[in-house]
Design a protein around this motif. Structure first.
Motif, short mmCIF file in Angstrom:
data_model
loop_
_atom_site.label_atom_id
_atom_site.label_comp_id
_atom_site.label_asym_id
_atom_site.label_seq_id
_atom_site.Cartn_x
_atom_site.Cartn_y
_atom_site.Cartn_z
N GLN A 44 -36.78 -41.30 34.81
CA GLN A 44 -37.69 -41.35 33.67
C GLN A 44 -38.09 -39.95 33.23
OE1 GLN A 44 -40.78 -44.41 33.66
NE2 GLN A 44 -42.26 -42.90 32.92
N LYS A 45 -38.43 -39.09 34.21
CA LYS A 45 -38.84 -37.72 33.89
C LYS A 45 -37.66 -36.75 33.89
CE LYS A 45 -43.51 -38.21 35.79
NZ LYS A 45 -44.48 -37.69 36.79
N GLN A 46 -36.46 -37.23 34.27
CA GLN A 46 -35.28 -36.38 34.38
C GLN A 46 -35.58 -35.17 35.26
OE1 GLN A 46 -31.85 -36.73 32.73
NE2 GLN A 46 -32.78 -38.69 33.27
N GLU A 277 -24.22 -23.58 43.04
CA GLU A 277 -24.04 -24.57 44.10
C GLU A 277 -24.14 -26.01 43.56
OE1 GLU A 277 -25.24 -23.44 48.35
OE2 GLU A 277 -26.99 -22.87 47.16
N HIS A 278 -23.33 -26.89 44.16
CA HIS A 278 -23.47 -28.34 44.02
C HIS A 278 -23.34 -28.84 42.58
CE1 HIS A 278 -24.76 -28.09 48.16
NE2 HIS A 278 -25.81 -27.39 47.84
N ILE A 279 -22.34 -28.34 41.85
CA ILE A 279 -22.16 -28.81 40.47
C ILE A 279 -21.92 -30.30 40.41
CG2 ILE A 279 -19.71 -28.12 40.56
CD1 ILE A 279 -19.75 -27.94 37.54
N GLU A 280 -21.17 -30.84 41.39
CA GLU A 280 -20.87 -32.27 41.35
C GLU A 280 -22.12 -33.11 41.62
OE1 GLU A 280 -20.52 -31.36 45.72
OE2 GLU A 280 -20.35 -30.32 43.81
N ILE A 281 -23.09 -32.53 42.35
CA ILE A 281 -24.33 -33.26 42.60
C ILE A 281 -25.24 -33.20 41.38
CG2 ILE A 281 -26.46 -33.26 43.96
CD1 ILE A 281 -24.82 -32.43 46.38
N PHE A 282 -25.49 -32.00 40.89
CA PHE A 282 -26.41 -31.87 39.75
C PHE A 282 -25.80 -32.45 38.47
CE2 PHE A 282 -27.90 -28.14 42.41
CZ PHE A 282 -29.01 -28.82 42.90
N GLY A 283 -24.49 -32.39 38.34
CA GLY A 283 -23.86 -33.00 37.18
C GLY A 283 -23.92 -34.51 37.20
N SER A 284 -24.14 -35.09 38.37
CA SER A 284 -24.19 -36.55 38.48
C SER A 284 -25.46 -37.14 37.88
CB SER A 284 -24.09 -36.97 39.95
OG SER A 284 -25.30 -36.70 40.65
N PHE A 285 -26.47 -36.30 37.62
CA PHE A 285 -27.73 -36.83 37.12
C PHE A 285 -27.59 -37.48 35.75
CE2 PHE A 285 -30.11 -33.39 39.73
CZ PHE A 285 -29.82 -34.08 40.88
N SER A 286 -26.54 -37.10 35.01
CA SER A 286 -26.34 -37.68 33.68
C SER A 286 -25.52 -38.96 33.73
CB SER A 286 -25.66 -36.67 32.76
OG SER A 286 -24.38 -36.32 33.26
N ASP A 287 -25.03 -39.33 34.94
CA ASP A 287 -24.24 -40.55 35.06
C ASP A 287 -25.07 -41.77 34.68
OD1 ASP A 287 -21.96 -39.36 35.89
OD2 ASP A 287 -22.22 -39.77 38.02
N THR A 288 -24.44 -42.69 33.98
CA THR A 288 -25.07 -43.97 33.74
C THR A 288 -24.84 -44.85 34.96
OG1 THR A 288 -23.08 -44.91 32.76
CG2 THR A 288 -24.62 -43.79 31.27
N ASN A 289 -25.39 -46.00 34.96
CA ASN A 289 -25.24 -46.92 36.08
C ASN A 289 -23.99 -47.77 35.99
OD1 ASN A 289 -27.66 -45.98 37.02
ND2 ASN A 289 -28.85 -47.68 36.22
N SER A 290 -23.18 -47.52 34.99
CA SER A 290 -21.99 -48.34 34.81
C SER A 290 -20.78 -47.69 35.41
CB SER A 290 -21.75 -48.59 33.32
OG SER A 290 -21.58 -47.36 32.64
#
Length: 290
Positions: A44-46, A277-290
């Motif tokens: 909600q707060k991103q 560091e951790h681009i794959e982790i921080f980039g995942s925050f924009s993933d939808t639930n689908s």
């Protein structure tokens, strides 16, 4: 602030994290052979609220059982969304026009051993890349999460697919070749693009770092005429970058360190995490639930 760090654990927690607001948060696990990262992200707060890194010295299931018994947040039964990101070599990237959903196991078998009696198979569509990411993972891991979180919406991803989605918004806008690397504790992820078009993707087990320049150059030569002049963006965990960056700079003059996405918020407690560091982790925050 809660920050504890040693050889076995990194734990950084936003001091304003409120357990009463877990219903608006996503709990994520990045599970590899030797380590696991645990993330709490307020959708909600991103905003990033928790980052932990654990070493795994047992089987993944034994590790998860111990974590569930001892962790202050993981056992909570009211997480609305849980994302599981698998770190392994069971993957294959297939052009979308060739993709056959019934052949998932056969795609994986081309790259590595897999057992359909023990493994599950899943896909992630990359529409902008006109490709489908196929991956396998132990069914026991999915079963564990479904048994522990009966009310949560659970989704399974692969680190390679998450890495590709993470860098799509950072691609060079001009139509020329470029290479993007991500070096975590075990693997080197390598994606070559010509402008917005994906030309090559692979993952390699990290062995002798001195062999990395040769391996990278051989990959570049498959899609770029620029050779050692091809621009390279490098992400990775701090210990790997300290060794790999000076080595690669001897051979590739257009090497630069990548940065994380700026599309989410994080408090000063997380400043010890480097921008690369951790681009794959921080980039995942924009993933939808689908």
């Amino acid at each position: 602030m809660s920050t504890f760090k040693n050889q076995e654990l990194i734990k950084i927690k936003d001091e304003r994290m409120d357990i009463d607001h877990i219903d608006q948060c996503r709990l994520s696990f990045f599970i590899g052979e030797h380590d696991c990262q645990i993330i709490v992200f307020d959708e909600q707060k991103q905003k990033l609220l928790l980052f932990e890194n654990h070493l795994i010295s047992s089987s993944p299931i034994e590790f998860l059982d111990k974590l569930h018994d001892q962790h202050e947040l993981v056992p909570a039964g009211f997480w609305p969304t849980i994302h599981i990101h698998i770190r392994n070599n069971q993957f294959c990237l297939v052009p979308s026009f060739l993709f056959d959903e019934d052949s998932a196991y056969n795609y994986i078998r081309l790259n590595t051993d897999s057992n359909p009696d023990l493994d599950n198979y899943a896909i992630q569509q990359h529409k902008s890349l006109a490709a489908t990411y196929v991956f396998g993972y132990p069914a026991a891991i999915q079963d564990w999460f479904f048994s522990k979180y009966k009310k949560a919406s659970i989704h399974v991803f692969h680190e390679g697919s998450t890495f590709l989605k993470s860098i799509e918004k950072q691609l060079l806008k001009v139509a020329k070749p470029a290479l993007y690397l991500n070096c975590n504790s075990d693997n080197l992820m390598l994606a070559g693009f010509n402008g917005q078009k994906l030309m090559i993707y692979n993952q390699f087990k990290i062995g002798d770092l001195k062999q990395m320049p040769k391996l990278i150059l051989m990959s570049i030569q498959q899609f770029s005429q620029e050779g050692q002049d091809t621009p390279i963006t490098l992400w990775g965990v701090k210990d790997r970058i300290k060794s790999l960056e000076p080595l690669l700079k001897k051979y590739f003059k257009n090497l630069s360190l990548g940065k994380r996405s700026t599309q989410f918020k994080m408090s000063h407690q997380f400043d010890e995490i480097e921008l690369y560091e951790h681009i794959e982790i921080f980039g995942s925050f924009s993933d939808t639930n689908s």
